[in-house]
Design a protein around this motif. Sequence first.
Motif, PDB file in Angstrom:
ATOM      1  N   PHE A   9      23.686 -46.292  -1.543  1.00 53.03           N
ATOM      2  CA  PHE A   9      23.276 -47.267  -2.559  1.00 53.03           C
ATOM      3  C   PHE A   9      22.348 -48.302  -1.936  1.00 53.03           C
ATOM      4  O   PHE A   9      21.279 -48.609  -2.451  1.00 53.03           O
ATOM      5  N   ARG A  10      22.779 -48.836  -0.795  1.00 52.76           N
ATOM      6  CA  ARG A  10      22.013 -49.909  -0.168  1.00 52.76           C
ATOM      7  C   ARG A  10      20.627 -49.441   0.258  1.00 52.76           C
ATOM      8  O   ARG A  10      19.642 -50.145   0.098  1.00 52.76           O
ATOM      9  N   SER A  11      20.558 -48.235   0.797  1.00 55.19           N
ATOM     10  CA  SER A  11      19.237 -47.822   1.284  1.00 55.19           C
ATOM     11  C   SER A  11      18.286 -47.604   0.113  1.00 55.19           C
ATOM     12  O   SER A  11      17.118 -47.956   0.202  1.00 55.19           O
ATOM     13  N   TYR A  12      18.799 -47.089  -1.017  1.00 58.83           N
ATOM     14  CA  TYR A  12      17.907 -46.947  -2.176  1.00 58.83           C
ATOM     15  C   TYR A  12      17.433 -48.320  -2.653  1.00 58.83           C
ATOM     16  O   TYR A  12      16.263 -48.511  -2.984  1.00 58.83           O
ATOM     17  N   CYS A  13      18.372 -49.282  -2.698  1.00 56.94           N
ATOM     18  CA  CYS A  13      18.001 -50.624  -3.158  1.00 56.94           C
ATOM     19  C   CYS A  13      16.952 -51.237  -2.250  1.00 56.94           C
ATOM     20  O   CYS A  13      15.970 -51.811  -2.706  1.00 56.94           O
ATOM     21  N   SER A  14      17.147 -51.084  -0.943  1.00 56.39           N
ATOM     22  CA  SER A  14      16.201 -51.731  -0.040  1.00 56.39           C
ATOM     23  C   SER A  14      14.871 -50.993   0.004  1.00 56.39           C
ATOM     24  O   SER A  14      13.871 -51.543   0.413  1.00 56.39           O
ATOM     25  N   GLU A  15      14.875 -49.738  -0.453  1.00 52.71           N
ATOM     26  CA  GLU A  15      13.592 -49.027  -0.514  1.00 52.71           C
ATOM     27  C   GLU A  15      12.835 -49.361  -1.795  1.00 52.71           C
ATOM     28  O   GLU A  15      11.755 -48.821  -2.041  1.00 52.71           O
ATOM     29  N   GLY A  16      13.409 -50.212  -2.617  1.00 52.34           N
ATOM     30  CA  GLY A  16      12.691 -50.674  -3.793  1.00 52.34           C
ATOM     31  C   GLY A  16      12.935 -49.868  -5.060  1.00 52.34           C
ATOM     32  O   GLY A  16      12.184 -49.991  -6.028  1.00 52.34           O
ATOM     33  N   TYR A  17      13.973 -49.053  -5.083  1.00 56.87           N
ATOM     34  CA  TYR A  17      14.301 -48.384  -6.344  1.00 56.87           C
ATOM     35  C   TYR A  17      14.928 -49.399  -7.279  1.00 56.87           C
ATOM     36  O   TYR A  17      15.763 -50.211  -6.857  1.00 56.87           O
ATOM     37  N   ASP A  18      14.508 -49.405  -8.560  1.00 57.58           N
ATOM     38  CA  ASP A  18      14.999 -50.460  -9.434  1.00 57.58           C
ATOM     39  C   ASP A  18      16.032 -49.976 -10.448  1.00 57.58           C
ATOM     40  O   ASP A  18      16.536 -50.745 -11.241  1.00 57.58           O
ATOM     41  N   PHE A  19      16.324 -48.674 -10.446  1.00 60.93           N
ATOM     42  CA  PHE A  19      17.406 -48.171 -11.294  1.00 60.93           C
ATOM     43  C   PHE A  19      18.168 -47.127 -10.477  1.00 60.93           C
ATOM     44  O   PHE A  19      17.628 -46.065 -10.179  1.00 60.93           O
ATOM     45  N   VAL A  20      19.382 -47.462 -10.083  1.00 60.87           N
ATOM     46  CA  VAL A  20      20.133 -46.566  -9.203  1.00 60.87           C
ATOM     47  C   VAL A  20      21.399 -46.099  -9.917  1.00 60.87           C
ATOM     48  O   VAL A  20      22.151 -46.907 -10.462  1.00 60.87           O
ATOM     49  N   ILE A  21      21.602 -44.783  -9.925  1.00 61.95           N
ATOM     50  CA  ILE A  21      22.700 -44.193 -10.682  1.00 61.95           C
ATOM     51  C   ILE A  21      23.721 -43.570  -9.730  1.00 61.95           C
ATOM     52  O   ILE A  21      23.352 -42.847  -8.809  1.00 61.95           O
TER      53      ILE A  21
END
Lengths: 313, 340
Positions: free
Chosen positions: B89-101
């Motif tokens: 979760f964290r790596s997707y968020c820090s890579e700038g994804y704005d909708f994470v499922i």
Amino acid sequence: MDQIFTAAFLVPLLAAGVRMGAPLIFGSVGDVLSEKTGVMNIALEGEMLIAALLAFMAAYSSGSLLLGVLVGGFTGLLSALVIAFWGISRRQDQSVVGIMFNIFALGFTNFLYRATFGVRTERASVATLETIRIPVLADIPYIGEIFFQHNILVYLAFIGAVAVWFVMKYTKFGLQAAAAGENPKAAAAAGINVVRLRYIGYMFSGFMAGIGGAFLSLGNVGTFTENMSSGRGFICLAITILSRWNPLFAVLAAFLFGTVEALQLRLQAMGADLPYQFFVALPYIVTLISLVIFGRNIRAPKDLGNAYDKESR
Amino acid sequence: MKRIKRVLCLLLCVCMAAMLAACSQGEAAETNAEGVRTEVSRIAILLPGYITDQSWNQGAYEGLKTLEEQGYEIAYTEDVQAADMESTFRSYCSEGYDFVIGHGVQYGDACVRVAQDYPDVYFFITGNPPSGDNLPENIAFYDYKEYEGAFVCGALAALQSESGIIGYIGGGDNSTQASDKNAFIEGAKYVNPDIDVRTVITGTFNDSSMGKETALAMIEQGVDVILQTCDETGLGAFEACEEQGVYCIGYTSDQSALVEGDLCLTSLLVKVPEMITSQIDIIASGEFGGLENPGLKEGVIDLAPFSSAVSQEVQDQVNEIAQKIMDGEIVITPNYNSQG
């Protein structure tokens, strides 16, 4: 309880135990020989998985199950060759190389399966290996149904185990292999080519694991599903120890594991009042307990897992 | 020589630190400028299994593909197990994804922990929220009533069974699976109080060989209709049904093509692709967040077309039961206890 101790329950149970134990026999019998020469095949899991896929692909495109099984075996053998190069010739840590290969195999098979078959709604499948009834023997009450009504690979597993046992016990090669795993320096001093023996042991183990993989995809399910080896390779490693490096005991241990697995499924279905986790763990618990009981005074090949360096003192 | 190396080392370190700083600044500026967004462009999903399972994960992948065709940037990670949930979760968020499922109820806890640190990112969990108050507002939970479908499947299986023994194969222990199992039993008893339901939880979603053996063990005990809700493990169960000529019921997508002839009676559909694509509109409308409970009535849960093995009479009875659930005449209380 009354339902359990009836032939109608026990006979199919034991037959399922043989079926579920067969891939484990392939994996552990090969590993027994490999470990006897001093190399541990941690990569059984990965070899099984890759072989399951390639065996399926070969059978699917050629229409020949026999070819598929052969491709499975040789896939295992070639995988083992790659690992053996690092573990034996390059003298890297056998466990590390093996674990790396297992991780690689999971990613590689998922990739290759998707690249070939794509992500789609209908599933590619082949007919599974036919059940062969052994004449006369299959008609023996109970015993026939348990042991002599399976596909060809199940019989091959038993024959393979006996053959390996014979080779290990009664041939010069078997003695030399044991020497390479016990004391490679002394073996080398006696003129035995330790490196060559270890390669042979390891690649044979890869070949057997490959057939075990082919059993999963072609003998049982008729298709490949991702990560279908599901830890069986690791169970094989435990069986090798439990069997005290004896191929015949390995057959018994694999049969025990398969039967307990088959039993837990049946007990669950009959509605026993225990958490399902207990049943799922049951085969592993039984393996652990048997290790405690039969594992006393256990003695592994002395040089198991060590790299052999000709030039070291 | 040694000294030069040391200086070089230091210089490189400084360079890297500077680059990292530059990166993070860039992202920060982007989000600040936009304020509260009602639009997302980069979507990532965490899957519990593989996208080729013909089922739960593949459904999510198909939804994601539809979004990609609409111009969204997508990413997914397969087989995300408990130990890796939070870091993924964290790596997707820090890579700038704005909708994470997080595709499954098991991702709830990790998601709640991460969501507090990334208030600008939208999160979506296909399952019910973890217990506890103070759930962050940027997470939406979709606790769809899959058990309503399982209830109807139970009724169908009981009506179709000749031996009076039916089976259910589950994959693991979570609230969705447990409520499916219990509703399946409840639905079967609703039409036939004397029905005998055999259940097995295999503990794995990707061991097809085990799935086959499970189904064979059930068939031995006289089971003649099987519902599986365990993805790839279930594919093995289909193989056994095909071999033994026993009826089965598919899961998540219409799986009738996977089983020969008319043996696959129907499939318990969870409209996973639609569930995911519809979130984009919900985000745009500004009503994102909280807990939704869609079921048969909302069309998120449905049954696939019946196979020819189901008689018209049975079809009518099953449809009537489904209608009663939609009308609220039959109220199913989900039972999340796997011991049932």
